[in-house]
Design a protein around this motif. Structure first.
Motif, PDB file in Angstrom:
ATOM      1  N   LEU A 163       0.829  -1.205   0.000  1.00 33.88           N
ATOM      2  CA  LEU A 163       0.000   0.000   0.000  1.00 33.88           C
ATOM      3  C   LEU A 163       0.865   1.257   0.000  1.00 33.88           C
ATOM      4  CD1 LEU A 163      -2.754  -0.928   2.636  1.00 33.88           C
ATOM      5  CD2 LEU A 163      -2.745  -1.348   0.168  1.00 33.88           C
ATOM      6  N   THR A 164       0.392   2.277  -0.689  1.00 36.89           N
ATOM      7  CA  THR A 164       1.063   3.573  -0.648  1.00 36.89           C
ATOM      8  C   THR A 164       0.755   4.244   0.693  1.00 36.89           C
ATOM      9  OG1 THR A 164      -0.822   4.794  -1.558  1.00 36.89           O
ATOM     10  CG2 THR A 164       0.732   3.815  -3.132  1.00 36.89           C
ATOM     11  N   ARG A 166      -0.702   7.078   1.221  1.00 38.21           N
ATOM     12  CA  ARG A 166      -2.069   7.584   1.225  1.00 38.21           C
ATOM     13  C   ARG A 166      -3.081   6.451   1.385  1.00 38.21           C
ATOM     14  NH1 ARG A 166      -4.535  12.371   0.484  1.00 38.21           N
ATOM     15  NH2 ARG A 166      -2.777  12.888   1.836  1.00 38.21           N
ATOM     16  N   GLU A 167      -2.822   5.300   0.771  1.00 35.72           N
ATOM     17  CA  GLU A 167      -3.722   4.164   0.926  1.00 35.72           C
ATOM     18  C   GLU A 167      -3.736   3.670   2.379  1.00 35.72           C
ATOM     19  OE1 GLU A 167      -3.504   2.263  -3.608  1.00 35.72           O
ATOM     20  OE2 GLU A 167      -2.119   1.573  -2.046  1.00 35.72           O
ATOM     21  N   ARG A 168      -2.600   3.761   3.050  1.00 33.70           N
ATOM     22  CA  ARG A 168      -2.567   3.397   4.471  1.00 33.70           C
ATOM     23  C   ARG A 168      -3.416   4.366   5.286  1.00 33.70           C
ATOM     24  NH1 ARG A 168       2.877   0.816   6.685  1.00 33.70           N
ATOM     25  NH2 ARG A 168       3.529  -0.416   4.887  1.00 33.70           N
ATOM     26  N   VAL A 170      -6.043   5.942   4.222  1.00 33.15           N
ATOM     27  CA  VAL A 170      -7.442   5.628   3.945  1.00 33.15           C
ATOM     28  C   VAL A 170      -7.858   4.361   4.687  1.00 33.15           C
ATOM     29  CG1 VAL A 170      -9.081   4.948   2.141  1.00 33.15           C
ATOM     30  CG2 VAL A 170      -7.452   6.802   1.714  1.00 33.15           C
ATOM     31  N   LEU A 171      -7.002   3.341   4.690  1.00 33.11           N
ATOM     32  CA  LEU A 171      -7.331   2.098   5.382  1.00 33.11           C
ATOM     33  C   LEU A 171      -7.464   2.331   6.884  1.00 33.11           C
ATOM     34  CD1 LEU A 171      -7.836  -0.912   5.433  1.00 33.11           C
ATOM     35  CD2 LEU A 171      -5.349  -1.283   5.375  1.00 33.11           C
ATOM     36  N   HIS A 197      -9.088   4.924  -4.104  1.00 25.96           N
ATOM     37  CA  HIS A 197      -8.148   4.369  -3.131  1.00 25.96           C
ATOM     38  C   HIS A 197      -8.726   3.105  -2.486  1.00 25.96           C
ATOM     39  CE1 HIS A 197      -5.049   7.315  -3.385  1.00 25.96           C
ATOM     40  NE2 HIS A 197      -5.758   8.319  -2.873  1.00 25.96           N
ATOM     41  N   SER A 200      -8.483   0.175  -4.801  1.00 27.16           N
ATOM     42  CA  SER A 200      -7.097  -0.284  -4.899  1.00 27.16           C
ATOM     43  C   SER A 200      -6.686  -1.054  -3.644  1.00 27.16           C
ATOM     44  CB  SER A 200      -6.163   0.916  -5.113  1.00 27.16           C
ATOM     45  OG  SER A 200      -4.804   0.510  -5.127  1.00 27.16           O
ATOM     46  N   ILE A 201      -7.087  -0.541  -2.486  1.00 25.45           N
ATOM     47  CA  ILE A 201      -6.750  -1.194  -1.214  1.00 25.45           C
ATOM     48  C   ILE A 201      -7.336  -2.595  -1.155  1.00 25.45           C
ATOM     49  CG2 ILE A 201      -7.191  -1.150   1.275  1.00 25.45           C
ATOM     50  CD1 ILE A 201      -7.086   1.956   1.023  1.00 25.45           C
ATOM     51  N   LYS A 204      -5.370  -4.952  -3.392  1.00 30.19           N
ATOM     52  CA  LYS A 204      -4.022  -5.260  -2.924  1.00 30.19           C
ATOM     53  C   LYS A 204      -3.996  -6.176  -1.707  1.00 30.19           C
ATOM     54  CE  LYS A 204      -1.636  -1.109  -4.636  1.00 30.19           C
ATOM     55  NZ  LYS A 204      -0.868   0.103  -4.246  1.00 30.19           N
TER      56      LYS A 204
END
Length: 240
Positions: A163-164, A166-168, A170-171, A197, A200-201, A204
């Motif tokens: 995860l990027t 930013r994705e972290r 969001v998660l 996002h 994508s999360i 992944k």
């Protein structure tokens, strides 16, 4: 037609659910099971799209049944083995059960007092590969995940590393029960970007929906449960 297998220990409830679902033009009941072992066997034989399982079926055996139905590859079956989705009919007094059921591979939770239309819709949603959880049960589920202090799992850490930053972010917000609109406001980004996002999360980390993502966030160590739970209500995670 969406094929359904009913698993319920009560004979009258099996009959009632079968009649209810038979009245739906796009649903067909391919069989009924009276216990967890029978549900596993009939699921392999009849290859339903959805197994409608009463949460009181079998206790620990019921959780094992969910694993064997929803995760066939874990039990050395062929890679192309049919994998039904499991939709549970539950009460709201679930205690530790929801976390175990989610971890075992359940794709949805619906209260026993759901209307026929709600049940039919939930079956279709789950059959399509999405997760469906009623608003009242979502709060219970997230609270159970937050307070049980799940052990970190090394495999989850590997997926977390994909995860990027930013994705972290969001998660982490998803694990806190925030909706897409709340995440967008908190991170100062557009709601459409949040949706991108989230998609994508889920890809992944291999999660089937937001509640499964909450479980992943805790098991990967990204989010830590509170050390002293207060029992306060947890905000409900919105589906969109």
């Amino acid at each position: 037609m969406t094929a359904v297998l009913i698993a319920n220990e009560q004979a009258l409830q099996r009959v009632g659910l079968r009649m209810l679902l038979a009245a739906q033009p796009d649903l067909t009941v391919v069989g009924t099971a009276a216990n967890a072992a029978e549900a596993v066997r009939l699921s392999a034989e009849l290859r339903p799209d959805v197994v409608l399982l009463d949460s009181r079926v079998g206790g620990a055996a019921g959780l094992d049944a969910i694993r064997r139905i929803a995760r066939p590859d874990d039990f050395a079956r062929e890679q192309d083995a049919h994998t039904p989705r499991v939709l549970l009919l539950t009460t709201t007094a679930l205690d530790e059960y929801p976390y175990g059921a989610l971890h075992a591979g359940a794709s949805g939770f619906l209260p026993e007092d759901a209307t026929p239309d709600e049940l039919a819709t939930a079956i279709h949603v789950v059959a399509a590969g999405d997760v469906v959880i009623s608003s009242g049960l979502t709060r219970v589920l997230i609270d159970a995940v937050r307070t049980r202090r799940p052990a970190e799992r090394p495999g989850r850490r590997d997926r977390l590393s994909t995860l990027t930053e930013r994705e972290r972010d969001v998660l982490t917000a998803i694990a806190a029960g925030r909706s897409n609109a709340e995440i967008a406001e908190g991170l100062c980004i557009a709601p459409t970007t949040v949706k991108s996002h989230v998609s994508s999360i889920l890809t992944k980390i291999g999660a089937r929906g937001r509640v499964h993502a909450v479980v992943f966030a805790y098991e990967s160590g990204l989010v830590r449960p509170p050390h002293h739970p207060t029992g306060a209500a947890v905000p409900t995670a919105a589906a969109a």
